[in-house]
Design an enzyme around this catalytic site. Sequence first.
Site, PDB file in Angstrom:
ATOM      1  CB  VAL A 262     -61.317  42.118  11.996  1.00 41.70           C
ATOM      2  CG1 VAL A 262     -60.564  42.734  11.029  1.00 41.70           C
ATOM      3  CG2 VAL A 262     -62.230  43.360  12.846  1.00 41.70           C
TER       4      VAL A 262
ATOM      5  CG  HIS B 216     -56.704  47.941   6.845  1.00 40.65           C
ATOM      6  ND1 HIS B 216     -58.101  48.046   6.505  1.00 40.65           N
ATOM      7  CD2 HIS B 216     -56.308  49.110   7.258  1.00 40.65           C
ATOM      8  CE1 HIS B 216     -58.456  49.255   7.111  1.00 40.65           C
ATOM      9  NE2 HIS B 216     -57.515  49.895   7.474  1.00 40.65           N
TER      10      HIS B 216
ATOM     11  NE  ARG C 240     -63.326  31.180  16.115  1.00 43.25           N
ATOM     12  CZ  ARG C 240     -63.229  29.963  15.705  1.00 43.25           C
ATOM     13  NH1 ARG C 240     -63.991  29.688  14.522  1.00 43.25           N
ATOM     14  NH2 ARG C 240     -62.301  29.177  15.735  1.00 43.25           N
TER      15      ARG C 240
ATOM     16  CD  GLU D 148     -56.428  40.636  -2.575  1.00 42.26           C
ATOM     17  OE1 GLU D 148     -56.981  40.183  -3.293  1.00 42.26           O
ATOM     18  OE2 GLU D 148     -55.925  41.864  -2.678  1.00 42.26           O
TER      19      GLU D 148
HETATM   20  N1  LIG Z   1     -61.788  45.017   6.860  1.00 42.67           N
HETATM   21  C1  LIG Z   1     -62.726  45.148   8.076  1.00 42.67           C
HETATM   22  C2  LIG Z   1     -63.073  46.649   8.329  1.00 42.67           C
HETATM   23  N2  LIG Z   1     -62.483  47.640   7.929  1.00 42.67           N
HETATM   24  C3  LIG Z   1     -62.873  49.032   8.009  1.00 42.67           C
HETATM   25  C4  LIG Z   1     -62.454  49.819   9.211  1.00 42.67           C
HETATM   26  O1  LIG Z   1     -63.065  49.261  10.421  1.00 42.67           O
HETATM   27  C5  LIG Z   1     -62.759  51.187   9.324  1.00 42.67           C
HETATM   28  O2  LIG Z   1     -64.106  51.176   9.253  1.00 42.67           O
HETATM   29  C6  LIG Z   1     -62.328  51.968   8.092  1.00 42.67           C
HETATM   30  O3  LIG Z   1     -60.884  51.757   8.185  1.00 42.67           O
HETATM   31  C7  LIG Z   1     -62.704  53.231   8.158  1.00 42.67           C
HETATM   32  O4  LIG Z   1     -61.985  54.071   9.272  1.00 42.67           O
HETATM   33  N3  LIG Z   1     -63.818  46.795   9.584  1.00 42.67           N
HETATM   34  C8  LIG Z   1     -64.473  45.780   9.910  1.00 42.67           C
HETATM   35  O5  LIG Z   1     -65.269  45.864  10.908  1.00 42.67           O
HETATM   36  N4  LIG Z   1     -64.045  44.389   9.441  1.00 42.67           N
HETATM   37  C9  LIG Z   1     -63.301  44.073   8.562  1.00 42.67           C
HETATM   38  O6  LIG Z   1     -62.967  43.095   8.180  1.00 42.67           O
HETATM   39  C1  LIG Z   2     -59.434  43.611   7.695  1.00 36.20           C
HETATM   40  C2  LIG Z   2     -59.594  44.559   6.706  1.00 36.20           C
HETATM   41  O1  LIG Z   2     -59.328  45.430   6.654  1.00 36.20           O
HETATM   42  C3  LIG Z   2     -59.649  43.605   5.274  1.00 36.20           C
HETATM   43  O2  LIG Z   2     -60.711  43.018   5.086  1.00 36.20           O
HETATM   44  C4  LIG Z   2     -59.306  44.652   3.917  1.00 36.20           C
HETATM   45  O3  LIG Z   2     -59.097  43.952   3.080  1.00 36.20           O
HETATM   46  P1  LIG Z   2     -57.521  43.988   2.167  1.00 36.20           P
HETATM   47  O4  LIG Z   2     -56.531  43.702   3.275  1.00 36.20           O
HETATM   48  O5  LIG Z   2     -57.754  42.782   1.073  1.00 36.20           O
HETATM   49  O6  LIG Z   2     -57.857  45.414   1.707  1.00 36.20           O
END
Ligand SMILES: Nc1c(NC[C@H](O)[C@H](O)[C@H](O)CO)[nH]c(=O)[nH]c1=O
Ligand SMILES: CC(=O)[C@@H](O)COP(=O)(O)O
Length: 169
Positions: A89, A96, A135, A93
Amino acid sequence: MVSPSPAARPAPPTNVKGARVLVVEARYYDDISDELLAGAQGALDAAEAEGVVVTVPGALEIPAAIAILVEEAARAGQPYDAAVALGCVIRGETGHYDIVATESARALMDLSVIGRLPLGNGILTVETMEQALARARVSDLNKGAGAADAALAVLALKRAAAAAPVGED
Ligand SMILES: Nc1c(NC[C@H](O)[C@H](O)[C@H](O)CO)[nH]c(=O)[nH]c1=O
Ligand SMILES: CC(=O)[C@@H](O)COP(=O)(O)O
């Protein structure tokens, strides 16, 4: 800032040979997932445990996938002994990131504690791709192996406790 150094990996437990381990990976960043999976599989191989790999879209889907697959495997008479969660993750911006990082970790903890399920959390929660690569890489911090090692360590504890319950005469 202290630079992390590769943690010395423990010798595999001796009582997890043949364990059936569910590995659920969120393949959100392919290069990161490749390294995490290679590291986790290497740790399972070293312990002579069997890894069963399932892929989901993102980290938020990992806990539900583990819950569903563990229950179905038990129902089918082929239970999993442990589980490993792999993902990455990276902050963007918006807020989320906090939801994805915190809720996936929280759900995994609940699954492990409530279900008495040995579970290693290998979901990286980082600020940059560079941090993620350092990592994830097997040749660097190898967090995939660390997550598998953690799951196996708790499985070893569980098996030892079952073999010699505390307080038994
Ligand atoms: N931004 C990242 C996500 N976002 C997607 C969520 O995990 C999920 O699949 C979505 O919200 C639909 O339920 N997931 C990651 O594994 N890594 C990210 O950086
Ligand atoms: C961790 C997330 O969900 C992130 O990558 C989404 O990016 P944003 O916060 O710019 O929509």
